[in-house]
Design a protein around this motif. Sequence first.
Motif, PDB file in Angstrom:
ATOM      1  N   THR A   1     -15.773 -14.043  62.016  1.00 40.85           N
ATOM      2  CA  THR A   1     -14.468 -13.972  62.664  1.00 40.85           C
ATOM      3  C   THR A   1     -13.703 -12.728  62.205  1.00 40.85           C
ATOM      4  OG1 THR A   1     -13.196 -15.147  60.957  1.00 40.85           O
ATOM      5  CG2 THR A   1     -14.409 -16.489  62.556  1.00 40.85           C
ATOM      6  N   GLU A   2     -12.601 -12.441  62.918  1.00 42.00           N
ATOM      7  CA  GLU A   2     -11.765 -11.314  62.550  1.00 42.00           C
ATOM      8  C   GLU A   2     -11.163 -11.467  61.161  1.00 42.00           C
ATOM      9  OE1 GLU A   2     -11.595 -13.141  65.237  1.00 42.00           O
ATOM     10  OE2 GLU A   2     -11.122 -12.001  67.049  1.00 42.00           O
ATOM     11  N   GLU A   3     -11.015 -12.735  60.716  1.00 45.73           N
ATOM     12  CA  GLU A   3     -10.446 -13.000  59.392  1.00 45.73           C
ATOM     13  C   GLU A   3     -11.453 -12.811  58.267  1.00 45.73           C
ATOM     14  OE1 GLU A   3      -8.428 -15.131  62.650  1.00 45.73           O
ATOM     15  OE2 GLU A   3     -10.481 -15.260  61.864  1.00 45.73           O
ATOM     16  N   GLY A   4     -12.687 -12.481  58.625  1.00 52.92           N
ATOM     17  CA  GLY A   4     -13.723 -12.322  57.618  1.00 52.92           C
ATOM     18  C   GLY A   4     -14.408 -13.616  57.243  1.00 52.92           C
TER      19      GLY A   4
ATOM     20  N   MET B   1     -29.238 -25.884  60.997  1.00 48.83           N
ATOM     21  CA  MET B   1     -30.222 -26.476  61.905  1.00 48.83           C
ATOM     22  C   MET B   1     -30.378 -27.973  61.629  1.00 48.83           C
ATOM     23  SD  MET B   1     -31.857 -25.358  64.566  1.00 48.83           S
ATOM     24  CE  MET B   1     -32.672 -23.768  64.633  1.00 48.83           C
ATOM     25  N   SER B   2     -29.318 -28.716  61.921  1.00 48.39           N
ATOM     26  CA  SER B   2     -29.190 -30.167  61.761  1.00 48.39           C
ATOM     27  C   SER B   2     -28.447 -30.518  60.476  1.00 48.39           C
ATOM     28  CB  SER B   2     -30.540 -30.891  61.803  1.00 48.39           C
ATOM     29  OG  SER B   2     -31.112 -30.796  63.097  1.00 48.39           O
ATOM     30  N   THR B   3     -27.319 -29.864  60.274  1.00 48.65           N
ATOM     31  CA  THR B   3     -26.433 -30.127  59.135  1.00 48.65           C
ATOM     32  C   THR B   3     -24.992 -30.173  59.630  1.00 48.65           C
ATOM     33  OG1 THR B   3     -25.938 -27.809  58.582  1.00 48.65           O
ATOM     34  CG2 THR B   3     -27.977 -28.747  57.680  1.00 48.65           C
ATOM     35  N   PRO B   4     -24.041 -30.508  58.776  1.00 46.35           N
ATOM     36  CA  PRO B   4     -22.642 -30.300  59.141  1.00 46.35           C
ATOM     37  C   PRO B   4     -22.377 -28.835  59.480  1.00 46.35           C
ATOM     38  CG  PRO B   4     -22.788 -31.685  57.192  1.00 46.35           C
ATOM     39  CD  PRO B   4     -24.179 -31.165  57.464  1.00 46.35           C
ATOM     40  N   LEU B   5     -21.362 -28.614  60.291  1.00 47.02           N
ATOM     41  CA  LEU B   5     -20.907 -27.258  60.583  1.00 47.02           C
ATOM     42  C   LEU B   5     -19.990 -26.813  59.448  1.00 47.02           C
ATOM     43  CD1 LEU B   5     -21.109 -25.133  62.897  1.00 47.02           C
ATOM     44  CD2 LEU B   5     -18.921 -26.036  63.746  1.00 47.02           C
ATOM     45  N   LEU B   6     -20.174 -25.583  58.973  1.00 44.72           N
ATOM     46  CA  LEU B   6     -19.449 -25.092  57.804  1.00 44.72           C
ATOM     47  C   LEU B   6     -18.677 -23.827  58.161  1.00 44.72           C
ATOM     48  CD1 LEU B   6     -22.348 -25.374  55.167  1.00 44.72           C
ATOM     49  CD2 LEU B   6     -20.573 -27.076  55.658  1.00 44.72           C
ATOM     50  N   ARG B   7     -17.491 -23.682  57.521  1.00 48.93           N
ATOM     51  CA  ARG B   7     -16.744 -22.424  57.633  1.00 48.93           C
ATOM     52  C   ARG B   7     -16.443 -21.915  56.234  1.00 48.93           C
ATOM     53  NH1 ARG B   7     -12.218 -20.581  61.981  1.00 48.93           N
ATOM     54  NH2 ARG B   7     -11.766 -18.510  61.102  1.00 48.93           N
ATOM     55  N   PHE B   8     -16.931 -20.694  55.951  1.00 47.58           N
ATOM     56  CA  PHE B   8     -16.727 -20.052  54.663  1.00 47.58           C
ATOM     57  C   PHE B   8     -15.705 -18.930  54.808  1.00 47.58           C
ATOM     58  CE2 PHE B   8     -21.030 -21.770  54.403  1.00 47.58           C
ATOM     59  CZ  PHE B   8     -21.029 -22.382  53.156  1.00 47.58           C
ATOM     60  N   GLY B   9     -14.918 -18.712  53.757  1.00 46.50           N
ATOM     61  CA  GLY B   9     -13.992 -17.598  53.722  1.00 46.50           C
ATOM     62  C   GLY B   9     -14.702 -16.301  53.389  1.00 46.50           C
ATOM     63  N   PRO B  10     -13.974 -15.174  53.442  1.00 47.98           N
ATOM     64  CA  PRO B  10     -14.597 -13.870  53.180  1.00 47.98           C
ATOM     65  C   PRO B  10     -15.156 -13.727  51.781  1.00 47.98           C
ATOM     66  CG  PRO B  10     -12.214 -13.675  53.354  1.00 47.98           C
ATOM     67  CD  PRO B  10     -12.550 -15.051  53.800  1.00 47.98           C
ATOM     68  N   CYS B  11     -14.672 -14.544  50.843  1.00 45.02           N
ATOM     69  CA  CYS B  11     -15.188 -14.493  49.469  1.00 45.02           C
ATOM     70  C   CYS B  11     -16.314 -15.500  49.246  1.00 45.02           C
ATOM     71  CB  CYS B  11     -14.064 -14.767  48.475  1.00 45.02           C
ATOM     72  SG  CYS B  11     -12.626 -13.701  48.663  1.00 45.02           S
ATOM     73  N   GLY B  12     -16.707 -16.224  50.307  1.00 43.86           N
ATOM     74  CA  GLY B  12     -17.784 -17.201  50.187  1.00 43.86           C
ATOM     75  C   GLY B  12     -17.335 -18.595  49.843  1.00 43.86           C
TER      76      GLY B  12
ATOM     77  N   GLU C   1     -14.591  -4.447  61.605  1.00 44.44           N
ATOM     78  CA  GLU C   1     -13.688  -3.686  60.738  1.00 44.44           C
ATOM     79  C   GLU C   1     -12.507  -4.533  60.284  1.00 44.44           C
ATOM     80  OE1 GLU C   1     -12.907  -0.247  63.134  1.00 44.44           O
ATOM     81  OE2 GLU C   1     -14.647   0.860  62.338  1.00 44.44           O
ATOM     82  N   LYS C   2     -11.989  -5.405  61.163  1.00 40.81           N
ATOM     83  CA  LYS C   2     -10.926  -6.329  60.744  1.00 40.81           C
ATOM     84  C   LYS C   2     -11.448  -7.303  59.686  1.00 40.81           C
ATOM     85  CE  LYS C   2      -8.405  -6.244  65.141  1.00 40.81           C
ATOM     86  NZ  LYS C   2      -8.042  -7.021  66.355  1.00 40.81           N
ATOM     87  N   ALA C   3     -12.680  -7.784  59.877  1.00 42.50           N
ATOM     88  CA  ALA C   3     -13.272  -8.707  58.906  1.00 42.50           C
ATOM     89  C   ALA C   3     -13.456  -8.037  57.550  1.00 42.50           C
ATOM     90  CB  ALA C   3     -14.611  -9.226  59.431  1.00 42.50           C
ATOM     91  N   LEU C   4     -13.898  -6.788  57.556  1.00 39.40           N
ATOM     92  CA  LEU C   4     -14.076  -6.064  56.299  1.00 39.40           C
ATOM     93  C   LEU C   4     -12.736  -5.809  55.611  1.00 39.40           C
ATOM     94  CD1 LEU C   4     -16.834  -3.510  57.343  1.00 39.40           C
ATOM     95  CD2 LEU C   4     -17.081  -5.408  55.719  1.00 39.40           C
ATOM     96  N   ALA C   5     -11.685  -5.514  56.396  1.00 41.09           N
ATOM     97  CA  ALA C   5     -10.366  -5.311  55.806  1.00 41.09           C
ATOM     98  C   ALA C   5      -9.860  -6.597  55.169  1.00 41.09           C
ATOM     99  CB  ALA C   5      -9.392  -4.820  56.872  1.00 41.09           C
ATOM    100  N   ALA C   6     -10.084  -7.742  55.831  1.00 37.78           N
ATOM    101  CA  ALA C   6      -9.668  -9.026  55.263  1.00 37.78           C
ATOM    102  C   ALA C   6     -10.458  -9.336  53.990  1.00 37.78           C
ATOM    103  CB  ALA C   6      -9.887 -10.140  56.291  1.00 37.78           C
ATOM    104  N   ARG C   7     -11.720  -9.009  53.996  1.00 37.31           N
ATOM    105  CA  ARG C   7     -12.551  -9.243  52.812  1.00 37.31           C
ATOM    106  C   ARG C   7     -12.068  -8.379  51.641  1.00 37.31           C
ATOM    107  NH1 ARG C   7     -18.007 -10.806  51.513  1.00 37.31           N
ATOM    108  NH2 ARG C   7     -19.022  -9.414  50.028  1.00 37.31           N
ATOM    109  N   ALA C   8     -11.743  -7.121  51.919  1.00 38.32           N
ATOM    110  CA  ALA C   8     -11.261  -6.226  50.869  1.00 38.32           C
ATOM    111  C   ALA C   8      -9.937  -6.695  50.296  1.00 38.32           C
ATOM    112  CB  ALA C   8     -11.137  -4.803  51.412  1.00 38.32           C
ATOM    113  N   ALA C   9      -9.062  -7.239  51.163  1.00 38.91           N
ATOM    114  CA  ALA C   9      -7.749  -7.683  50.709  1.00 38.91           C
ATOM    115  C   ALA C   9      -7.826  -8.976  49.903  1.00 38.91           C
ATOM    116  CB  ALA C   9      -6.826  -7.878  51.917  1.00 38.91           C
TER     117      ALA C   9
END
Length: 455
Positions: A162-165, A172-183, A440-448
């Motif tokens: 995503t744009e937020e990083g 493949m047959s698990t819960p759906l997960l969302r991780f932040g830019p730092c993991g 590039e937006k994702a990378l900026a969010a990750r850097a911040a």
Amino acid sequence: MFRKIELWVLLLVLLLGLLATLVFGMLVHRIDRGSRIAGPLTPAIQTMVSAPDLLRKAWRDAIDPGRDFRARENRFGDESGFHFGYAPGTRPDSPFLLLNRFDAARVRSVSELVDLNRQETVARWVYDVDPIWEKSRFDRSVFDLSRDFNSTRFAGIHAFLTEEGDIIVNGMSTPLLRFGPCGDLLWEQPEVAFHHAIERDEEGTFWVPGHDSADNGKIGSEPVMRDLVMRVAGDGTILYRKAVADILLENGLGHLIWGNGPLQPDPLHLNDIEPVRSDGPHWRKGDVFLSLRNRSLVLLYRPQTGKILWQRSGDDAWWHQHDVSIIDDHRIAVFDNRSRAIMSGLLASERSRLVIVDLDDDSARPLYPEAFESLDLHTHQQGRGLVLPDGRAMVEETESGRLVVFDAAGKVDWSYINRGPDGTLYLLNWSRLVPRDIAEKALAARAARCPGATP
């Protein structure tokens, strides 16, 4: 020293043991097909029966943790990694690649963001899911996450950046997960088992195939895989849920379920939901294309009305396909595995193809057949194919560990081969291109948010 046992006593014990074995076998058979015939003892029986398999998998993971992700064939000579047909820095408008693959060196699935202009990896997410599964509310009657999808066996399938990083992914047959830019884990959606493709629509919501728990996973009275069309909000809330079998039955297509010989455990196999993002002569924004591999069927469905608007199968256009993508307002692309069904599974008997379908005249033609032939491009199962706005095309041979991008003339523009340090080929996990502005937006969010983070 030992007391003699009467022969009739021994025969009686053997007979009772045989009867007990037969009864236990019958219980296991019924439970394996979704029944709870043993009542409250069902979970205990399931645990008892699964113990040998658990030990076998634990032993296999210990001595050969990458086995499940090894390619079927060791192809391509000694080629490895990226091969670009252009110099670094000469494609400033090129997209980024989110390379989803099994990393043999880390013994983990990873998602790596690659700048195709600079030709270097600029960010990486490594999936260590064991702590997540320990706290998960996922129904373990579907799968035992800690056993079947631990960190070494988790396939980060079709991860979405995503744009937020953030990264959205399933195993493949698990819960759906969302991780932040730092993991860090932002949320888990454990209500169903999510699998295969992750696609975002124009409203920012995600369409992902799913399937039900063992108790609800039935078509009629048959305990088989019941695929679901799922729409999930960016915060993990489920917005839409519909069984594919119900869609077919409600549209007079029950023969696709009940009229194809003995019912198999996975009769439909939904592997892609492609949302329509703008109106056209054959569809409207909000419609979705569905790919049902085990019926070699692609259909266009309108969730708002429950109607199937278009369908195609049975005419040799594709066999056991994966991945439907929209090219323009009247054409779609379908990745045709060209796999034959055999007793042990699927076998790619011919080259895989990327088929262009024109809904204006219902024609279907393979793209760059000579190039596919010369590259011996095939994957028995899985696989991705995408036609880009400039006429180029990206194809992933998932089970062969190769990613190829063709230019508009059908020549190889660049390629990637997922070879491990041991010289073995390993699987890809459904990679995708990311528009440069979003990356590039994702990378900026990750850097911040993650100062000092390294790829």
